[in-house]
Design a protein around this motif. Structure first.
Motif, PDB file in Angstrom:
ATOM      1  N   VAL A  35      23.588  35.769  66.196  1.00 30.35           N
ATOM      2  CA  VAL A  35      22.986  34.249  65.730  1.00 30.35           C
ATOM      3  C   VAL A  35      24.431  33.961  64.684  1.00 30.35           C
ATOM      4  N   ARG A  36      24.540  32.975  64.681  1.00 28.01           N
ATOM      5  CA  ARG A  36      25.358  32.178  63.161  1.00 28.01           C
ATOM      6  C   ARG A  36      25.121  32.356  62.604  1.00 28.01           C
ATOM      7  N   VAL A  37      25.238  32.297  61.153  1.00 27.09           N
ATOM      8  CA  VAL A  37      24.972  32.592  59.373  1.00 27.09           C
ATOM      9  C   VAL A  37      25.925  31.668  58.739  1.00 27.09           C
ATOM     10  N   PHE A  38      25.063  30.365  58.375  1.00 22.44           N
ATOM     11  CA  PHE A  38      25.896  30.324  57.119  1.00 22.44           C
ATOM     12  C   PHE A  38      25.215  30.316  56.455  1.00 22.44           C
TER      13      PHE A  38
ATOM     14  N   HIS B 178      26.461  25.448  67.714  1.00 24.81           N
ATOM     15  CA  HIS B 178      25.756  26.999  68.078  1.00 24.81           C
ATOM     16  C   HIS B 178      23.959  26.047  68.320  1.00 24.81           C
ATOM     17  N   ASP B 179      23.917  26.775  69.310  1.00 18.42           N
ATOM     18  CA  ASP B 179      21.894  26.135  70.047  1.00 18.42           C
ATOM     19  C   ASP B 179      21.443  26.625  68.688  1.00 18.42           C
TER      20      ASP B 179
ATOM     21  N   GLU C  15      18.274  16.651  60.715  1.00 18.92           N
ATOM     22  CA  GLU C  15      18.404  16.616  61.864  1.00 18.92           C
ATOM     23  C   GLU C  15      18.834  17.469  62.653  1.00 18.92           C
ATOM     24  N   LEU C  16      19.572  18.624  62.213  1.00 20.50           N
ATOM     25  CA  LEU C  16      19.903  19.980  63.470  1.00 20.50           C
ATOM     26  C   LEU C  16      18.755  20.735  63.098  1.00 20.50           C
TER      27      LEU C  16
END
Length: 294
Positions: free
Chosen positions: A181-184, A211-212, A234-235
């Motif tokens: 997973v991409r973590v922000f 990123h999904d 929205e995401l």
């Protein structure tokens, strides 16, 4: 010519002068040390805090946490580490984080609580007043991500305009719940700076949309129905199902001033359960959630 008694007194006086000089030197060295480490150093003696009986004991592989640890605050990093160890998330996003503080927290988690984390820093400014150091080498200040799994592809982005203070986000790829997973991790502009936050959310949302599967942690300095958060809604969905632009129930606050400012936005994941945990060691509560892939 000195008598034996006079010689003894001279040696005794010399020893006292030596001991006094040693104490003065030690005091001077301690003062220099405090000047170098700065206000982010923990106060008081170093006492390892026992964890509560319901502490998890080991890292929870599908748990993520966000926490603005408050800076500058006169808080012990031992206490911060104990709070984190109580819930032992797989991934922790920290805001208002000095590099030196995070290094100590990470070391205490490993040494005292047996929790081993990798770390990445999202420094957006060098700040001697907040983070100590010396004027020519001040401490780094911004975001940090601790992850039980290795992290790769780190990206640090400073927003074009941070408002009254530089702000940005840190992004890494790691593993949560057995999935990549991409973590922000971000910290947006201060409360009365809506227009700055709107521009910052635009930059962040553009990166998240690539990123999904993504998890966005942070202190957004905005309540759920704030217009500037629209692109993120929205995401992704926040971990608290009752916190929405149009709330479906009571939205649990995450700050001492009873506002919801802290979020765990999920994209490609669903929240199983979450918890907001007040703490005496910050003006923001700890927010953690257990997730599962969709």
């Amino acid at each position: 010519m000195h008598t034996a008694g006079t010689a003894g007194r001279s040696r005794g006086e010399g020893a006292r002068v030596f001991r006094k000089g040693t104490r003065v030197l030690a005091g001077t060295m301690f003062a220099v040390f405090m000047l170098l480490v700065g206000p982010s150093a923990p106060s008081g003696a170093l006492f390892v805090r026992s964890l509560p009986v319901d502490a998890v004991g080991e890292i929870v592989p599908n748990r993520v946490m966000t926490w603005n640890i408050c800076n500058p605050c006169d808080v012990s990093n031992i206490d911060r580490a104990a709070d984190i160890a109580t819930y032992a998330p797989q991934v922790i996003g920290l805001q208002e984080a000095c590099v030196r503080d995070v290094e100590r927290i990470r070391n205490y988690l490993r040494s005292f609580y047996g929790l081993d984390y990798h770390v990445r820093y999202g420094t957006v400014l060098q700040d001697w007043g907040r983070c100590g150091g010396v004027p020519w080498n001040p401490g780094g200040f911004g975001q940090a991500v601790l992850s039980a799994a290795p992290m790769k592809d780190p990206v640090v982005v400073e927003y074009p305009d941070g408002g009254s203070e530089d702000r940005g986000y840190l992004a890494v790829t790691t593993t949560v719940g057995g999935r990549s997973v991409r973590v922000f991790n971000t910290h947006l502009a201060q409360r009365q700076q809506e227009s700055f936050r709107a521009a910052q959310v635009g930059v962040l949302a553009e990166a998240v949309a690539r990123h999904d599967r993504a998890i966005v942690l942070g202190d957004f300095n905005a309540v759920p129905d704030a217009p500037e958060l629209g692109p993120l809604w929205e995401l992704a969905e926040d971990t608290d199902s009752e916190c929405r632009p149009e709330p479906t129930g009571p939205c649990e606050p995450t700050t001492d001033w009873h506002s919801k400012f802290d979020y765990v936005f999920l994209r490609g994941f669903a929240a199983r359960e979450h918890r907001v945990q007040p703490t005496p060691y910050s003006d923001h509560h700890m927010l953690h959630t257990d997730v599962e892939p969709k």
